[in-house]
Design a protein around this motif. Sequence first.
Motif, PDB file in Angstrom:
ATOM      1  N   ALA A 119       0.872  -1.176   0.000  1.00  9.98           N
ATOM      2  CA  ALA A 119       0.000   0.000   0.000  1.00  9.98           C
ATOM      3  C   ALA A 119       0.907   1.223   0.000  1.00  9.98           C
ATOM      4  O   ALA A 119       1.959   1.226   0.648  1.00  9.98           O
ATOM      5  CB  ALA A 119      -0.914   0.006   1.222  1.00  9.98           C
ATOM      6  N   GLU A 120       0.500   2.254  -0.743  1.00 12.61           N
ATOM      7  CA  GLU A 120       1.335   3.458  -0.837  1.00 12.61           C
ATOM      8  C   GLU A 120       0.747   4.576   0.004  1.00 12.61           C
ATOM      9  O   GLU A 120      -0.469   4.773   0.061  1.00 12.61           O
ATOM     10  CB  GLU A 120       1.461   3.917  -2.285  1.00 12.61           C
ATOM     11  N   CYS A 121       1.626   5.337   0.641  1.00  9.36           N
ATOM     12  CA  CYS A 121       1.204   6.507   1.411  1.00  9.36           C
ATOM     13  C   CYS A 121       0.761   7.602   0.450  1.00  9.36           C
ATOM     14  O   CYS A 121       1.511   8.007  -0.435  1.00  9.36           O
ATOM     15  CB  CYS A 121       2.344   7.000   2.287  1.00  9.36           C
ATOM     16  N   MET A 122      -0.465   8.082   0.632  1.00  8.84           N
ATOM     17  CA  MET A 122      -1.038   9.128  -0.209  1.00  8.84           C
ATOM     18  C   MET A 122      -1.489  10.295   0.671  1.00  8.84           C
ATOM     19  O   MET A 122      -1.787  10.126   1.851  1.00  8.84           O
ATOM     20  CB  MET A 122      -2.232   8.594  -1.001  1.00  8.84           C
ATOM     21  N   VAL A 123      -1.520  11.473   0.069  1.00  9.06           N
ATOM     22  CA  VAL A 123      -2.011  12.661   0.766  1.00  9.06           C
ATOM     23  C   VAL A 123      -3.380  13.004   0.203  1.00  9.06           C
ATOM     24  O   VAL A 123      -3.530  13.271  -0.990  1.00  9.06           O
ATOM     25  CB  VAL A 123      -1.047  13.852   0.589  1.00  9.06           C
ATOM     26  N   GLY A 124      -4.391  12.978   1.078  1.00 12.23           N
ATOM     27  CA  GLY A 124      -5.751  13.281   0.661  1.00 12.23           C
ATOM     28  C   GLY A 124      -6.407  14.234   1.637  1.00 12.23           C
ATOM     29  O   GLY A 124      -5.735  14.935   2.403  1.00 12.23           O
ATOM     30  N   LEU A 125      -7.722  14.242   1.629  1.00 14.82           N
ATOM     31  CA  LEU A 125      -8.487  15.146   2.490  1.00 14.82           C
ATOM     32  C   LEU A 125      -9.399  14.347   3.416  1.00 14.82           C
ATOM     33  O   LEU A 125     -10.006  13.347   3.012  1.00 14.82           O
ATOM     34  CB  LEU A 125      -9.338  16.094   1.640  1.00 14.82           C
ATOM     35  N   LYS A 126      -9.477  14.787   4.659  1.00 18.74           N
ATOM     36  CA  LYS A 126     -10.414  14.230   5.617  1.00 18.74           C
ATOM     37  C   LYS A 126     -11.099  15.397   6.314  1.00 18.74           C
ATOM     38  O   LYS A 126     -10.449  16.161   7.046  1.00 18.74           O
ATOM     39  CB  LYS A 126      -9.684  13.346   6.629  1.00 18.74           C
ATOM     40  N   LYS A 127     -12.377  15.549   6.026  1.00 10.17           N
ATOM     41  CA  LYS A 127     -13.144  16.685   6.540  1.00 10.17           C
ATOM     42  C   LYS A 127     -12.459  18.007   6.181  1.00 10.17           C
ATOM     43  O   LYS A 127     -12.389  18.948   6.979  1.00 10.17           O
ATOM     44  CB  LYS A 127     -13.337  16.575   8.056  1.00 10.17           C
ATOM     45  N   GLY A 128     -11.916  18.038   4.976  1.00 11.25           N
ATOM     46  CA  GLY A 128     -11.296  19.258   4.456  1.00 11.25           C
ATOM     47  C   GLY A 128      -9.856  19.468   4.856  1.00 11.25           C
ATOM     48  O   GLY A 128      -9.193  20.382   4.347  1.00 11.25           O
ATOM     49  N   ALA A 129      -9.312  18.640   5.755  1.00  9.19           N
ATOM     50  CA  ALA A 129      -7.934  18.795   6.219  1.00  9.19           C
ATOM     51  C   ALA A 129      -7.011  17.835   5.473  1.00  9.19           C
ATOM     52  O   ALA A 129      -7.393  16.696   5.165  1.00  9.19           O
ATOM     53  CB  ALA A 129      -7.840  18.538   7.715  1.00  9.19           C
ATOM     54  N   LEU A 130      -5.799  18.279   5.189  1.00  8.03           N
ATOM     55  CA  LEU A 130      -4.813  17.418   4.562  1.00  8.03           C
ATOM     56  C   LEU A 130      -4.416  16.307   5.517  1.00  8.03           C
ATOM     57  O   LEU A 130      -4.170  16.545   6.704  1.00  8.03           O
ATOM     58  CB  LEU A 130      -3.564  18.229   4.173  1.00  8.03           C
ATOM     59  N   THR A 131      -4.360  15.083   4.988  1.00  8.57           N
ATOM     60  CA  THR A 131      -4.025  13.949   5.837  1.00  8.57           C
ATOM     61  C   THR A 131      -3.311  12.882   5.021  1.00  8.57           C
ATOM     62  O   THR A 131      -3.490  12.790   3.795  1.00  8.57           O
ATOM     63  CB  THR A 131      -5.288  13.350   6.481  1.00  8.57           C
ATOM     64  N   MET A 132      -2.478  12.069   5.686  1.00  6.89           N
ATOM     65  CA  MET A 132      -1.781  10.969   5.032  1.00  6.89           C
ATOM     66  C   MET A 132      -2.455   9.647   5.362  1.00  6.89           C
ATOM     67  O   MET A 132      -2.916   9.449   6.478  1.00  6.89           O
ATOM     68  CB  MET A 132      -0.313  10.929   5.477  1.00  6.89           C
ATOM     69  N   GLY A 133      -2.487   8.752   4.374  1.00  4.92           N
ATOM     70  CA  GLY A 133      -3.038   7.428   4.591  1.00  4.92           C
ATOM     71  C   GLY A 133      -2.520   6.467   3.543  1.00  4.92           C
ATOM     72  O   GLY A 133      -2.036   6.889   2.488  1.00  4.92           O
ATOM     73  N   PHE A 134      -2.606   5.176   3.822  1.00  2.72           N
ATOM     74  CA  PHE A 134      -2.087   4.162   2.896  1.00  2.72           C
ATOM     75  C   PHE A 134      -3.214   3.595   2.038  1.00  2.72           C
ATOM     76  O   PHE A 134      -4.301   3.285   2.537  1.00  2.72           O
ATOM     77  CB  PHE A 134      -1.389   3.043   3.666  1.00  2.72           C
ATOM     78  N   VAL A 135      -2.930   3.451   0.749  1.00  2.00           N
ATOM     79  CA  VAL A 135      -3.895   2.942  -0.224  1.00  2.00           C
ATOM     80  C   VAL A 135      -3.242   1.796  -0.985  1.00  2.00           C
ATOM     81  O   VAL A 135      -2.101   1.919  -1.462  1.00  2.00           O
ATOM     82  CB  VAL A 135      -4.311   4.052  -1.214  1.00  2.00           C
ATOM     83  N   SER A 136      -3.948   0.668  -1.107  1.00  2.00           N
ATOM     84  CA  SER A 136      -3.404  -0.478  -1.842  1.00  2.00           C
ATOM     85  C   SER A 136      -2.991  -0.061  -3.241  1.00  2.00           C
ATOM     86  O   SER A 136      -3.669   0.742  -3.903  1.00  2.00           O
ATOM     87  CB  SER A 136      -4.443  -1.597  -1.924  1.00  2.00           C
ATOM     88  N   CYS A 137      -1.857  -0.606  -3.697  1.00  2.00           N
ATOM     89  CA  CYS A 137      -1.347  -0.204  -5.011  1.00  2.00           C
ATOM     90  C   CYS A 137      -0.921  -1.428  -5.804  1.00  2.00           C
ATOM     91  O   CYS A 137      -0.752  -2.518  -5.270  1.00  2.00           O
ATOM     92  CB  CYS A 137      -0.184   0.772  -4.852  1.00  2.00           C
ATOM     93  N   ASP A 138      -0.731  -1.228  -7.094  1.00  2.00           N
ATOM     94  CA  ASP A 138      -0.327  -2.283  -8.017  1.00  2.00           C
ATOM     95  C   ASP A 138       1.121  -2.687  -7.725  1.00  2.00           C
ATOM     96  O   ASP A 138       1.969  -1.830  -7.473  1.00  2.00           O
ATOM     97  CB  ASP A 138      -0.441  -1.753  -9.456  1.00  2.00           C
ATOM     98  N   ALA A 139       1.409  -3.978  -7.816  1.00  2.00           N
ATOM     99  CA  ALA A 139       2.773  -4.459  -7.576  1.00  2.00           C
ATOM    100  C   ALA A 139       3.753  -3.956  -8.628  1.00  2.00           C
ATOM    101  O   ALA A 139       4.963  -4.101  -8.476  1.00  2.00           O
ATOM    102  CB  ALA A 139       2.791  -5.981  -7.542  1.00  2.00           C
TER     103      ALA A 139
END
Length: 354
Positions: free
Chosen positions: A171-191
């Motif tokens: 899973a890759e660390c991505m920067v997205g939004l949570k309730k309008g705030a910038l946040t980091m989280g891991f998302v499954s990715c292609d091998a």
Amino acid sequence: MTALADIIRSHIRQTGPLTLAQYMEMCLLHPEHGYYNQPTPIGARGGFITAPEISQMFGEMVGLALAACWQDQGSPPAFALLDLGPGRGTLMSDCLRATGRVEGFRSAARLHLFEASRSLRNVQMARLGAFDPVWPRSLMELPAMPLFAIANEFIDVLPVRQFRRIGRGWAECMVGLKKGALTMGFVSCDASVGINDRFGHCVEGDIVEIRPAAEQITSTLAGHIARHGGLLLIIDYGEEKLTGPTFQAVTDHQSADPMAAPGNADLTSHVDFGGLIGAAAPLAHAGPCPQGAYLECLGITERARSLAAELRERELAEHTAAFRRLVHPEEMGNLFKVLALYPPDAPVPPGFVT
């Protein structure tokens, strides 16, 4: 929040989450709001301070080591002298001053400065203009001649991608939004991201970081040195075998939340020296060795004593503190490493115990 935070949030809403590398690049190099386009990102008044800004001795030692390596390789009558990420030009200024008595070195040097920041290029011109510097847009533009290059605290700020082992995949660390705030989280990715070959030994939950731009730059410069001769000296904090999350933000010389104020903090992570050694094939390498040991081997203690003889009270205390900061194991001495990449048929560069 900053103006850049609004720009990043708008970008995410339109195109989706950013990789950590994309986020770093926007935060550091946005043409208007990027950290490195601020007036004073480096130095005592900036967000962080580098070794050349701590003491002139650092640049003097590095400059003389480069000159000795140039002599060991036959003193070519013309060579490219490259500083990657020159900052305020302090390191190169000290290097050139220290090598003023090395016969033929400065007259043979063709100064090249690799810098993405518009504001820092202006500072570099003010300090180094007498040496007719060139700012290449690409490292492919370097002239066909021997290359002696320094990368001091350059690699650590190149964009990094971060992955976590999930079962047999990643899973890759991505920067997205949570309730309008910038946040980091891991998302499954292609091998197909190509990390299994290097990190197949990792187990569930392990986090690794890769820096494709650093390995590409190293490979490009290594190819040039393999063809024409020279040296690439990399000085940064990291390890030869690196695992674990090291991504961080630094502002006002302190750790900070990397999501809190985009553009107002330096974003960095530790350097995987092993990856750079692999990317530099077929060059030989010396190190990585601790910065303190490297500087001691070059003679920094003798230089420190020489300078100290002319100082009194506050100046002497500041000089002593600067020397300690550069070489002591509990300061920069062990954390920072030095790696030399050079032609296999050339002598081992100065500063490395063989």
